[in-house]
Design a protein around this motif. Structure first.
Motif, mmCIF file in Angstrom:
data_model
loop_
_atom_site.group_PDB
_atom_site.id
_atom_site.type_symbol
_atom_site.label_atom_id
_atom_site.label_comp_id
_atom_site.label_asym_id
_atom_site.label_seq_id
_atom_site.Cartn_x
_atom_site.Cartn_y
_atom_site.Cartn_z
ATOM 1 N N TYR A 32 -23.366 7.766 3.343
ATOM 2 C CA TYR A 32 -24.340 6.882 2.441
ATOM 3 C C TYR A 32 -24.686 5.411 3.086
ATOM 4 O O TYR A 32 -25.638 4.991 2.900
ATOM 5 N N ALA A 33 -23.590 4.831 3.518
ATOM 6 C CA ALA A 33 -23.778 3.618 4.451
ATOM 7 C C ALA A 33 -24.754 3.816 5.311
ATOM 8 O O ALA A 33 -25.984 2.944 5.444
ATOM 9 N N PHE A 34 -24.984 4.854 6.206
ATOM 10 C CA PHE A 34 -25.864 5.069 7.313
ATOM 11 C C PHE A 34 -27.145 5.373 6.501
ATOM 12 O O PHE A 34 -28.454 5.101 6.816
ATOM 13 N N LYS A 35 -27.092 6.368 5.636
ATOM 14 C CA LYS A 35 -28.372 7.026 5.147
ATOM 15 C C LYS A 35 -29.310 5.663 4.246
ATOM 16 O O LYS A 35 -30.188 5.630 4.288
ATOM 17 N N ASP A 36 -28.463 5.037 3.461
ATOM 18 C CA ASP A 36 -29.055 3.796 2.835
ATOM 19 C C ASP A 36 -29.465 2.801 3.670
ATOM 20 O O ASP A 36 -30.470 1.967 3.210
ATOM 21 N N PHE A 188 -1.973 -2.998 18.044
ATOM 22 C CA PHE A 188 -2.186 -2.480 16.564
ATOM 23 C C PHE A 188 -1.891 -3.353 15.469
ATOM 24 O O PHE A 188 -0.900 -3.906 15.464
ATOM 25 N N SER A 189 -2.800 -3.553 14.475
ATOM 26 C CA SER A 189 -2.596 -4.469 13.579
ATOM 27 C C SER A 189 -2.787 -3.488 12.004
ATOM 28 O O SER A 189 -3.670 -2.534 12.131
ATOM 29 N N LYS A 190 -2.306 -3.922 11.046
ATOM 30 C CA LYS A 190 -2.394 -3.403 9.806
ATOM 31 C C LYS A 190 -2.301 -4.261 8.661
ATOM 32 O O LYS A 190 -1.595 -5.209 8.689
ATOM 33 N N VAL A 191 -2.517 -3.829 7.656
ATOM 34 C CA VAL A 191 -2.511 -4.317 6.255
ATOM 35 C C VAL A 191 -1.587 -3.578 5.404
ATOM 36 O O VAL A 191 -0.917 -2.490 5.760
ATOM 37 N N LYS A 192 -1.099 -4.052 4.157
ATOM 38 C CA LYS A 192 -0.266 -3.083 3.484
ATOM 39 C C LYS A 192 -0.905 -1.760 3.170
ATOM 40 O O LYS A 192 -2.172 -1.377 3.460
ATOM 41 N N ASP A 193 -0.229 -0.640 2.746
ATOM 42 C CA ASP A 193 -0.402 0.627 2.766
ATOM 43 C C ASP A 193 -1.539 0.765 1.920
ATOM 44 O O ASP A 193 -1.527 0.307 0.525
ATOM 45 N N TRP A 194 -2.584 1.438 2.113
ATOM 46 C CA TRP A 194 -3.762 1.895 1.504
ATOM 47 C C TRP A 194 -4.948 0.678 1.255
ATOM 48 O O TRP A 194 -5.799 0.834 0.609
ATOM 49 N N GLY A 195 -4.429 -0.552 2.075
ATOM 50 C CA GLY A 195 -5.234 -1.738 1.892
ATOM 51 C C GLY A 195 -6.441 -1.497 2.653
ATOM 52 O O GLY A 195 -6.514 -0.709 3.838
ATOM 53 N N VAL A 196 -7.559 -2.244 2.351
ATOM 54 C CA VAL A 196 -8.816 -2.220 3.092
ATOM 55 C C VAL A 196 -8.921 -3.033 4.431
ATOM 56 O O VAL A 196 -8.696 -4.061 4.127
ATOM 57 N N TYR A 197 -9.034 -2.432 5.584
ATOM 58 C CA TYR A 197 -8.738 -3.244 6.795
ATOM 59 C C TYR A 197 -9.658 -2.384 7.738
ATOM 60 O O TYR A 197 -9.609 -1.151 8.098
ATOM 61 N N THR A 198 -10.412 -3.469 8.529
ATOM 62 C CA THR A 198 -11.253 -2.859 9.814
ATOM 63 C C THR A 198 -11.013 -3.949 10.804
ATOM 64 O O THR A 198 -10.454 -5.012 10.584
ATOM 65 N N GLY A 207 -10.870 1.758 11.344
ATOM 66 C CA GLY A 207 -10.577 1.307 9.929
ATOM 67 C C GLY A 207 -9.189 2.094 9.819
ATOM 68 O O GLY A 207 -9.071 3.274 10.333
ATOM 69 N N GLN A 208 -8.557 1.555 9.011
ATOM 70 C CA GLN A 208 -7.099 1.860 8.859
ATOM 71 C C GLN A 208 -7.097 3.197 7.886
ATOM 72 O O GLN A 208 -5.856 4.126 8.174
ATOM 73 N N ASN A 209 -7.647 3.437 6.952
ATOM 74 C CA ASN A 209 -7.523 4.539 6.055
ATOM 75 C C ASN A 209 -8.726 5.133 5.434
ATOM 76 O O ASN A 209 -9.833 4.411 5.545
ATOM 77 N N GLY A 214 -16.068 3.371 4.463
ATOM 78 C CA GLY A 214 -17.155 2.702 4.161
ATOM 79 C C GLY A 214 -17.393 1.277 4.812
ATOM 80 O O GLY A 214 -18.268 0.929 5.400
ATOM 81 N N PRO A 215 -16.288 0.399 4.675
ATOM 82 C CA PRO A 215 -16.404 -1.000 5.334
ATOM 83 C C PRO A 215 -16.589 -0.812 6.770
ATOM 84 O O PRO A 215 -17.361 -1.733 7.334
ATOM 85 N N ALA A 216 -15.769 0.108 7.439
ATOM 86 C CA ALA A 216 -16.078 0.284 8.838
ATOM 87 C C ALA A 216 -17.722 0.677 9.287
ATOM 88 O O ALA A 216 -17.961 0.067 10.394
ATOM 89 N N ALA A 217 -18.024 1.494 8.459
ATOM 90 C CA ALA A 217 -19.445 1.752 8.779
ATOM 91 C C ALA A 217 -20.279 0.626 8.614
ATOM 92 O O ALA A 217 -21.473 0.592 9.377
ATOM 93 N N HIS A 218 -20.111 -0.155 7.572
ATOM 94 C CA HIS A 218 -20.991 -1.276 7.331
ATOM 95 C C HIS A 218 -20.844 -2.248 8.692
ATOM 96 O O HIS A 218 -21.736 -2.899 8.948
#
Length: 229
Positions: A32-36, A188-198, A207-209, A214-218
């Motif tokens: 939907y990021a791409f479609k929109d 390799f870098s990361k944030v807390k488990d299930w955190g939003v990260y690109t 993107g991490q997870n 969606g954020p990576a697509a944007h």
């Protein structure tokens, strides 16, 4: 903007007897990021046709507004049911490629010669690519023109050892995304488990997870717009 989305055709979770495939949010949010954004999309998979959905990803606890939108979208579901075969795809026809994750890609796309060649052709053409969650593991056989690992010295993220441990599949997957990329020389870098990260490094976006898909697509859309695509 012409976007290729590459999905897994693999549906077996190692030798557990359980099913796997692609993770729904990691398709729905970018879709939907791409479609929109008005992009033209093509969905591909190694075997073509309907890719396997990881049934866990459609459980109520993992549903989002965008997965619900996808499940109610007959045109999107029809497109998903008719993915083109990966060996029929030509990089020259697209501005970018996006790889959703799920555990499935760890078995097929990570070793698929067509996928490896496709990614290498996008890189050689100077195009930006994006992979999320388990899909950055698909890069582990991808090489630069000089034969060195593509990820060596590049900043990346992906599904972490901690996240794999949390879902109890550390001993089931063929390799751990974080460990594998580090072993190839990636930064390799990361944030807390299930955190939003690109992470963006030149033409590579990771993107991490699932929540980062969606954020990576944007980020990818923004990069393409800057290039004037």
């Amino acid at each position: 903007m012409k976007v290729l989305l590459v999905l897994t055709s693999h549906d077996q979770l190692g030798n557990t007897g359980k099913k796997t495939g692609f993770w729904l949010e990691e398709l729905a949010a970018p879709y939907y990021a791409f479609k929109d954004a008005g992009a033209e999309m093509t969905l591909a998979s190694p075997k073509g046709g309907q890719p396997p959905l990881d049934p866990k990803s459609d459980e109520p606890v993992f549903q989002t507004d965008l997965t619900r939108r996808f499940n109610a979208d007959e045109a999107a579901k029809a497109r998903l049911a008719n993915t083109v075969r990966l060996d029929s795809v030509n990089q020259a026809d697209y501005d970018t490629v996006f790889y959703p994750g799920g555990h499935g890609p760890m078995w097929d796309l990570a070793e698929d010669p067509n996928s490896i060649k496709l990614i290498e052709s996008f890189i050689a053409a100077g195009k930006t690519i994006a992979l999320v969650c388990h899909a950055p593991g698909v890069l582990h056989r991808v090489k630069n023109a000089d034969g060195t690992p593509f990820v060596a010295g590049r900043k990346v993220t992906g599904f972490t050892n901690g996240e794999e441990e949390a879902v109890g599949l550390t001993k089931v997957v063929p390799f751990l995304v974080e460990d594998e990329l580090l072993s190839l020389g990636a930064i390799f870098s990361k944030v807390k488990d299930w955190g939003v990260y690109t992470v963006t490094d030149g033409q590579l976006i990771t993107g991490q997870n699932p929540a980062s898909s969606g954020p990576a697509a944007h980020v990818l859309i923004e990069a393409l717009r800057k290039k004037g695509k």
